[in-house]
Design an enzyme around this catalytic site. Structure first.
Site, PDB file in Angstrom:
ATOM      1  N   CYS A   2       0.830  -1.217   0.000  1.00 51.12           N
ATOM      2  CA  CYS A   2       0.000   0.000   0.000  1.00 51.12           C
ATOM      3  C   CYS A   2       0.859   1.260   0.000  1.00 51.12           C
ATOM      4  O   CYS A   2       1.962   1.284   0.542  1.00 51.12           O
ATOM      5  CB  CYS A   2      -0.885   0.020   1.239  1.00 51.12           C
ATOM      6  SG  CYS A   2      -1.942  -1.421   1.349  1.00 51.12           S
ATOM      7  N   ARG A  27       4.889   0.458  -6.354  1.00 51.95           N
ATOM      8  CA  ARG A  27       4.783  -0.474  -5.233  1.00 51.95           C
ATOM      9  C   ARG A  27       3.797  -1.604  -5.527  1.00 51.95           C
ATOM     10  O   ARG A  27       3.777  -2.588  -4.816  1.00 51.95           O
ATOM     11  CB  ARG A  27       4.323   0.278  -3.971  1.00 51.95           C
ATOM     12  CG  ARG A  27       5.299   1.342  -3.519  1.00 51.95           C
ATOM     13  CD  ARG A  27       4.644   2.339  -2.601  1.00 51.95           C
ATOM     14  NE  ARG A  27       4.412   1.840  -1.266  1.00 51.95           N
ATOM     15  CZ  ARG A  27       5.187   2.102  -0.221  1.00 51.95           C
ATOM     16  NH1 ARG A  27       6.250   2.825  -0.382  1.00 51.95           N
ATOM     17  NH2 ARG A  27       4.894   1.630   0.959  1.00 51.95           N
ATOM     18  N   TRP A  74      -2.911  -2.558  -1.893  1.00 50.07           N
ATOM     19  CA  TRP A  74      -2.565  -3.906  -2.349  1.00 50.07           C
ATOM     20  C   TRP A  74      -3.382  -4.825  -1.455  1.00 50.07           C
ATOM     21  O   TRP A  74      -3.116  -4.917  -0.262  1.00 50.07           O
ATOM     22  CB  TRP A  74      -1.065  -4.150  -2.174  1.00 50.07           C
ATOM     23  CG  TRP A  74      -0.627  -5.520  -2.561  1.00 50.07           C
ATOM     24  CD1 TRP A  74      -1.029  -6.712  -2.006  1.00 50.07           C
ATOM     25  CD2 TRP A  74       0.285  -5.871  -3.586  1.00 50.07           C
ATOM     26  NE1 TRP A  74      -0.423  -7.748  -2.631  1.00 50.07           N
ATOM     27  CE2 TRP A  74       0.397  -7.272  -3.602  1.00 50.07           C
ATOM     28  CE3 TRP A  74       1.033  -5.130  -4.494  1.00 50.07           C
ATOM     29  CZ2 TRP A  74       1.218  -7.960  -4.490  1.00 50.07           C
ATOM     30  CZ3 TRP A  74       1.858  -5.824  -5.367  1.00 50.07           C
ATOM     31  CH2 TRP A  74       1.947  -7.217  -5.361  1.00 50.07           C
ATOM     32  N   ASN A  98      -1.381   1.312   5.935  1.00 49.72           N
ATOM     33  CA  ASN A  98      -0.479   0.352   5.300  1.00 49.72           C
ATOM     34  C   ASN A  98      -0.007  -0.595   6.395  1.00 49.72           C
ATOM     35  O   ASN A  98       0.422  -0.148   7.437  1.00 49.72           O
ATOM     36  CB  ASN A  98       0.708   1.123   4.696  1.00 49.72           C
ATOM     37  CG  ASN A  98       1.749   0.209   4.084  1.00 49.72           C
ATOM     38  OD1 ASN A  98       1.466  -0.953   3.786  1.00 49.72           O
ATOM     39  ND2 ASN A  98       2.950   0.735   3.886  1.00 49.72           N
ATOM     40  N   GLY A  99      -0.105  -1.916   6.181  1.00 45.87           N
ATOM     41  CA  GLY A  99       0.352  -2.871   7.185  1.00 45.87           C
ATOM     42  C   GLY A  99      -0.747  -3.832   7.588  1.00 45.87           C
ATOM     43  O   GLY A  99      -1.731  -4.003   6.869  1.00 45.87           O
ATOM     44  N   GLU A 479      23.077 -19.019   8.596  1.00 40.81           N
ATOM     45  CA  GLU A 479      22.855 -17.709   7.973  1.00 40.81           C
ATOM     46  C   GLU A 479      23.582 -16.612   8.764  1.00 40.81           C
ATOM     47  O   GLU A 479      24.137 -15.675   8.182  1.00 40.81           O
ATOM     48  CB  GLU A 479      21.344 -17.431   7.882  1.00 40.81           C
ATOM     49  CG  GLU A 479      20.940 -16.032   7.448  1.00 40.81           C
ATOM     50  CD  GLU A 479      21.404 -15.623   6.050  1.00 40.81           C
ATOM     51  OE1 GLU A 479      21.963 -16.446   5.328  1.00 40.81           O
ATOM     52  OE2 GLU A 479      21.234 -14.436   5.701  1.00 40.81           O
ATOM     53  N   LYS A 483      26.307 -14.181   7.112  1.00 40.15           N
ATOM     54  CA  LYS A 483      26.187 -12.719   7.134  1.00 40.15           C
ATOM     55  C   LYS A 483      27.466 -12.101   7.673  1.00 40.15           C
ATOM     56  O   LYS A 483      27.980 -11.139   7.128  1.00 40.15           O
ATOM     57  CB  LYS A 483      25.025 -12.259   8.024  1.00 40.15           C
ATOM     58  CG  LYS A 483      23.631 -12.340   7.481  1.00 40.15           C
ATOM     59  CD  LYS A 483      23.254 -11.310   6.456  1.00 40.15           C
ATOM     60  CE  LYS A 483      23.617 -11.736   5.079  1.00 40.15           C
ATOM     61  NZ  LYS A 483      22.881 -12.753   4.409  1.00 40.15           N
ATOM     62  N   GLU A 486      30.412 -12.478   5.208  1.00 37.19           N
ATOM     63  CA  GLU A 486      30.197 -11.690   3.984  1.00 37.19           C
ATOM     64  C   GLU A 486      30.587 -10.231   4.162  1.00 37.19           C
ATOM     65  O   GLU A 486      31.214  -9.645   3.293  1.00 37.19           O
ATOM     66  CB  GLU A 486      28.706 -11.719   3.582  1.00 37.19           C
ATOM     67  CG  GLU A 486      28.271 -12.939   2.821  1.00 37.19           C
ATOM     68  CD  GLU A 486      26.789 -12.874   2.443  1.00 37.19           C
ATOM     69  OE1 GLU A 486      26.471 -13.210   1.309  1.00 37.19           O
ATOM     70  OE2 GLU A 486      25.951 -12.485   3.290  1.00 37.19           O
ATOM     71  N   HIS A 502      31.862 -33.032  17.798  1.00 37.89           N
ATOM     72  CA  HIS A 502      32.454 -33.820  16.722  1.00 37.89           C
ATOM     73  C   HIS A 502      33.441 -33.005  15.898  1.00 37.89           C
ATOM     74  O   HIS A 502      33.623 -33.276  14.709  1.00 37.89           O
ATOM     75  CB  HIS A 502      31.353 -34.401  15.832  1.00 37.89           C
ATOM     76  CG  HIS A 502      30.403 -35.266  16.595  1.00 37.89           C
ATOM     77  ND1 HIS A 502      30.762 -36.494  17.094  1.00 37.89           N
ATOM     78  CD2 HIS A 502      29.125 -35.061  16.992  1.00 37.89           C
ATOM     79  CE1 HIS A 502      29.736 -37.020  17.748  1.00 37.89           C
ATOM     80  NE2 HIS A 502      28.730 -36.160  17.713  1.00 37.89           N
ATOM     81  N   LYS A 602      25.718  -9.268  -6.144  1.00 36.37           N
ATOM     82  CA  LYS A 602      24.326  -9.403  -5.698  1.00 36.37           C
ATOM     83  C   LYS A 602      23.650 -10.559  -6.427  1.00 36.37           C
ATOM     84  O   LYS A 602      22.906 -11.320  -5.854  1.00 36.37           O
ATOM     85  CB  LYS A 602      23.586  -8.083  -5.976  1.00 36.37           C
ATOM     86  CG  LYS A 602      22.137  -8.076  -5.535  1.00 36.37           C
ATOM     87  CD  LYS A 602      22.038  -8.032  -4.032  1.00 36.37           C
ATOM     88  CE  LYS A 602      20.640  -8.202  -3.497  1.00 36.37           C
ATOM     89  NZ  LYS A 602      20.653  -8.815  -2.151  1.00 36.37           N
TER      90      LYS A 602
END
Ligand code: G6P
Length: 607
Positions: A2, A27, A74, A98-99, A479, A483, A486, A502, A602
């Site tokens: 939205c 959007r 939306w 919005n939300g 992850e 991060k 990276e 182990h 990217k």
């Protein structure tokens, strides 16, 4: 997704509102509307479909008036009809939103009981009625909005226009962004800076919990603690809002902070909040009752698949295999009797993932792409697609795309569970409710930034960092380590906590921070044993857990990052935030190029 615009102007508002809404078209939306004050009374025009339909409405019955609000919607709660289009209004107030309002059912029930009549199926309409109720009790617009906002649970941004108040416009944000546009004798609200860019370049990016009370040429901002505060004014340099950093230092930080909104949008795409059911689009022949599924991706997208492996097995009741695309495509994998395949990718262009998709197609499997970039190659080549609605992700290290992937995959797991009768309707409702809480809890988790900042300083001097997790948090540990390496160039490894003995335990000494991702769930005691093993060897523990976990761990950890208590189903979404912030703040401390780390791309379109 939205879009919001609000104008307290000097010139006729309707054409300006439409102009701003056109800027928000990027959007995505499926209905639009405006409300203005005409001699102090609220007047609305709304239309399903494109803005040109709204323009047709406006030329058939024009609106005068110099103050107004506008919205592109939306559809989430309720179909994209004119009745569900914003603004929603009573005779006293018109609002755009919005939300997601998580507790709208409870609020709506109470408001209906009190005799209020609802016109739409949206969650947003409760806001108009709550504010209206306050006004009817004699509250000022400011009191009515601040009072209403306190009753709302979820992630949202709103703008309110009041009958009889030509010089007031009020906005509030929690989770979803909202900016104030400043001009000499005018004032604006926008869901991003691009919305207000036709009128001014001077903007204030509101912070979590802020309520902005706008007058012509003056603005009062009240923070979450009810204090009147000053916020910095930024000059917006134009261009697409999506590629502006706003008041963030890096795109990565901006994207981390967008997650309440981006997960909310993605979740809303797949759940029907009224019925508390998952609604998957037509999956073009992908049979969710298949006996097995393969999940393929690279990098962060692969880890989203690894989280989904647990969900699809536990909730979906389907046998799952996950693999890295570059391995999968060359190992000539064999498939079960009936299997569908899922390809997870932000860009939709990653060469190995695309090759794996083509391999599955050639082998007769139906292919489903969980992809962020519309019309990308995977989007077009897959049999069916589950879009993630993260919006453009600029930071090379993926953050908001990851949690959007988790959002779509969580919904897919519920859909599979229902299709295979692995979960009851009641269980589906419970899981959907939990999923709808994720954006708010992600917003809460962002609150730990100052605490994480101190820990990041310490991590920034480490040579190696170990990340441990169990169950669904094992891929989150992976992850977290990815991060960190990276963007900070610190060597980091993610391990299943049970594997500690182990091998990786040999790495532990006083110099090696060990980050443990462990909410107080059914596996916590097991993780605690692993923490004891680290502690006994002098390792520096950084525990990411909830209040109950912190209490149970006592003082074993050197640092504890408290994360909001949440349903275990959505914990991977919520726990993504502290591991992202830890990596980000460590990199900032080291002074590396956060948004464009060395050697990384990217989108990797070569093998
Ligand atoms: C690159 C990016 C990662 C991303 C991976 C997969 O390595 O740097 O952030 O996770 O590609 O990309 P995809 O677009 O397929 O999600």
């Amino acid at each position: 997704m939205c879009g919001i615009i609000g104008i307290l102007g000097q010139d006729p508002a309707a054409p300006r509102l439409v102009e701003a809404l056109k800027r928000l078209e990027y959007r995505g939306y499926d209905s639009a509307g405006v409300a203005v004050l005409e001699s102090g009374a609220l007047a609305r025009r709304r239309a399903a479909g494109k803005i040109r339909n709204l323009e047709a409405e406006l030329s058939a019955s024009p609106l005068a008036g110099i103050s107004g609000i506008g919205h592109t919607r939306w559809a989430t709660h309720g179909a994209p009809t004119t009745a569900n289009a914003h603004p929603h209004a009573t005779d006293k107030v018109a609002i755009v939103h919005n939300g997601i309002i998580e507790n709208f059912r409870k609020l709506r029930e109470a408001l209906v009981k009190a005799g209020r009549k609802f016109e739409s199926e949206t969650d947003s309409e409760v806001i108009a009625h709550l504010v209206s109720a306050g006004l009817e009790q004699g509250q000022t617009p400011e009191q009515a909005v601040t009072g209403a906002v306190k009753q709302l649970e979820g992630a949202f941004a709103i703008a309110c226009l009041f009958a009889g108040h030509e010089d007031v416009l009020i906005g509030a944000r929690k989770g979803s962004p909202l900016v104030v546009g400043l001009a000499d004798d005018e004032a604006f609200l926008g869901s991003d800076a691009i919305a207000v860019s036709p009128f001014t370049t001077r903007v204030i990016y509101l912070e979590e919990g802020d309520v902005a009370v706008l007058g012509r040429g003056k603005t009062k901002i009240i923070d979450a603690g009810d204090a009147v505060v000053e916020r910095p004014v930024t000059v917006f340099s134009g261009g697409a809002a999506a590629v502006e950093k706003g008041n963030h230092r890096h795109f990565m930080q901006k994207e981390i902070y967008e997650q309440p909104e981006t997960t909310g949008r993605t979740i809303a795409r797949y759940v029907n909040a009224f019925d508390e059911r998952v609604e998957m689009p037509d999956l073009d022949g992908v049979d969710l009752t298949a006996d097995s599924a393969v999940l393929i991706g690279c990098g962060t997208a692969h880890y989203a698949g690894r989280v989904a492996e647990y969900w699809l097995e536990q909730v979906g009741g389907v046998a799952v295999e996950t693999d890295i695309a570059s391995e999968f495509r060359y190992r000539k994998p064999a498939f079960g009797k009936s299997a569908f395949s899922v390809f997870v990718s932000q860009s939709g262009e990653t060469a190995d993932t695309l090759a794996a998709l083509r391999y599955c197609k050639e082998n007769g499997l139906k292919t489903l792409a969980v992809v962020n970039v519309p019309e990308s190659t995977m989007w077009r080549e897959a049999d069916a697609r589950l879009p993630t609605l993260a919006g453009p992700e600029i930071g090379v290290a993926s953050t908001k795309a990851f949690t959007a992937q988790l959002s779509a995959l969580a919904a897919l797991s519920i859909a599979v569970g229902r299709a295979k009768n692995a979960i009851s309707e009641q269980e589906e409702r419970r899981l959907v409710r939990a999923l709808m809480e994720a954006p708010r809890l992600i917003a809460d988790a962002l609150g730990a930034e100052p605490q994480i900042e101190k820990i990041a300083q310490e991590i920034s001097t480490a040579r190696d960092v170990l990340y441990l997790g169990r169950g669904v948090h094992y891929p989150i540990a992976l992850e977290g380590a990815l991060k960190l390496k990276e963007i900070s160039y610190i060597h980091a490894e993610g391990y299943a906590a049970g594997e500690l003995k182990h091998g990786p335990i040999a790495l532990i000494d006083e110099e090696t921070p060990v980050v443990v991702v462990a909410p107080h769930d059914g596996l916590f005691e097991k993780s605690l044993s692993n923490m004891q093993e680290v502690h006994a060897r002098g390792g520096k523990l950084v525990l990411i857990t909830d209040e109950a976990g912190a209490a149970a761990a006592g003082d074993i950890a050197k640092h504890v990052i408290i994360t909001p208590t949440c349903d275990p189903f959505i914990a991977p979404l919520v726990y993504s935030v502290p591991i992202q912030l830890l990596a980000y703040l460590t990199a900032v401390h080291k002074g590396t190029d956060v948004d464009q780390p060395r050697n990384l791309a990217k989108s990797v379109t070569v093998e």
